[in-house]
Design a protein around this motif. Structure first.
Motif, mmCIF file in Angstrom:
data_model
loop_
_atom_site.group_PDB
_atom_site.id
_atom_site.type_symbol
_atom_site.label_atom_id
_atom_site.label_comp_id
_atom_site.label_asym_id
_atom_site.label_seq_id
_atom_site.Cartn_x
_atom_site.Cartn_y
_atom_site.Cartn_z
ATOM 1 N N ASP A 40 5.974 0.700 -0.198
ATOM 2 C CA ASP A 40 5.782 0.831 1.245
ATOM 3 C C ASP A 40 4.756 1.931 1.470
ATOM 4 O O ASP A 40 4.814 2.987 0.846
ATOM 5 N N PHE A 41 3.842 1.683 2.387
ATOM 6 C CA PHE A 41 2.771 2.634 2.663
ATOM 7 C C PHE A 41 2.909 3.185 4.070
ATOM 8 O O PHE A 41 3.512 2.547 4.941
ATOM 9 N N LYS A 42 2.350 4.364 4.304
ATOM 10 C CA LYS A 42 2.382 4.986 5.627
ATOM 11 C C LYS A 42 1.691 4.093 6.648
ATOM 12 O O LYS A 42 2.171 3.908 7.749
ATOM 13 N N ASP A 43 0.564 3.541 6.267
ATOM 14 C CA ASP A 43 -0.177 2.609 7.118
ATOM 15 C C ASP A 43 -0.006 1.206 6.537
ATOM 16 O O ASP A 43 -0.291 0.997 5.359
ATOM 17 N N PRO A 44 0.459 0.250 7.330
ATOM 18 C CA PRO A 44 0.685 -1.107 6.796
ATOM 19 C C PRO A 44 -0.571 -1.770 6.229
ATOM 20 O O PRO A 44 -0.473 -2.624 5.346
ATOM 21 N N ASN A 45 -1.725 -1.374 6.693
ATOM 22 C CA ASN A 45 -2.971 -1.966 6.200
ATOM 23 C C ASN A 45 -3.368 -1.454 4.822
ATOM 24 O O ASN A 45 -4.215 -2.052 4.162
ATOM 25 N N MET A 46 -2.772 -0.358 4.386
ATOM 26 C CA MET A 46 -3.139 0.226 3.089
ATOM 27 C C MET A 46 -2.809 -0.701 1.926
ATOM 28 O O MET A 46 -3.494 -0.688 0.910
ATOM 29 N N LEU A 66 -4.195 4.813 -9.212
ATOM 30 C CA LEU A 66 -3.240 5.696 -9.875
ATOM 31 C C LEU A 66 -3.445 7.156 -9.474
ATOM 32 O O LEU A 66 -2.489 7.926 -9.393
ATOM 33 N N ILE A 67 -4.693 7.540 -9.214
ATOM 34 C CA ILE A 67 -4.986 8.928 -8.850
ATOM 35 C C ILE A 67 -4.710 9.193 -7.372
ATOM 36 O O ILE A 67 -4.081 10.188 -7.015
ATOM 37 N N LEU A 68 -5.156 8.288 -6.494
ATOM 38 C CA LEU A 68 -5.078 8.532 -5.053
ATOM 39 C C LEU A 68 -3.964 7.771 -4.349
ATOM 40 O O LEU A 68 -3.665 8.062 -3.192
ATOM 41 N N GLY A 69 -3.365 6.807 -4.998
ATOM 42 C CA GLY A 69 -2.404 5.939 -4.329
ATOM 43 C C GLY A 69 -1.115 6.609 -3.907
ATOM 44 O O GLY A 69 -0.507 6.204 -2.924
ATOM 45 N N LYS A 70 -0.679 7.625 -4.619
ATOM 46 C CA LYS A 70 0.585 8.292 -4.270
ATOM 47 C C LYS A 70 0.546 8.927 -2.897
ATOM 48 O O LYS A 70 1.538 8.972 -2.194
ATOM 49 N N GLY A 71 -0.605 9.415 -2.493
ATOM 50 C CA GLY A 71 -0.726 10.073 -1.192
ATOM 51 C C GLY A 71 -0.613 9.126 -0.017
ATOM 52 O O GLY A 71 -0.351 9.560 1.108
ATOM 53 N N THR A 72 -0.785 7.828 -0.252
ATOM 54 C CA THR A 72 -0.729 6.874 0.855
ATOM 55 C C THR A 72 0.609 6.172 0.960
ATOM 56 O O THR A 72 0.825 5.414 1.888
#
Length: 77
Positions: A40-46, A66-72
Motif C-alpha cells: 500500500d502506498f501513500k499516494d494510490p498512483n504510486m 529498492l532504494i527509494l520505494g520504502k519512502g512512498t
C-alpha cells in the motif's frame, strides 16, 4: 561432460556469468513487481508509477525501487 567443454569453448566464464546474472536479475525484477502489487502506498498512483518505472527502466528500475520505494509506502503498525 561434453556440455562443460562446449561452455568452455564458447568463452565459458563469460557465458556462465551472463546466465547467472540473468537469473539473479529476473528474480530481483519479479520480487520488485510482487512487492509493488502487494504494498500500500501513500499516494494510490504510486503503484502504477513504480510499475512503469520498473518496466521502462529495465536495468536501473528495480534498483531505484529498492532504494527509494520504502519512502512512498504506508507504514502499518
Amino acid at each position: 561432460m561434453s556440455e562443460l567443454l562446449f561452455v568452455n569453448n564458447m568463452g565459458g566464464g563469460i557465458l556462465l556469468f551472463l546466465i547467472l546474472f540473468g537469473i539473479a536479475y529476473s528474480i530481483l525484477w519479479i520480487y520488485c513487481v510482487v512487492d509493488i502489487i502487494r504494498s500500500d502506498f501513500k499516494d494510490p498512483n504510486m503503484k502504477l508509477i513504480w510499475i512503469i518505472i520498473i518496466l521502462f527502466g529495465q536495468v536501473i528500475g528495480p534498483l531505484v525501487y529498492l532504494i527509494l520505494g520504502k519512502g512512498t509506502k504506508t507504514t502499518t503498525s
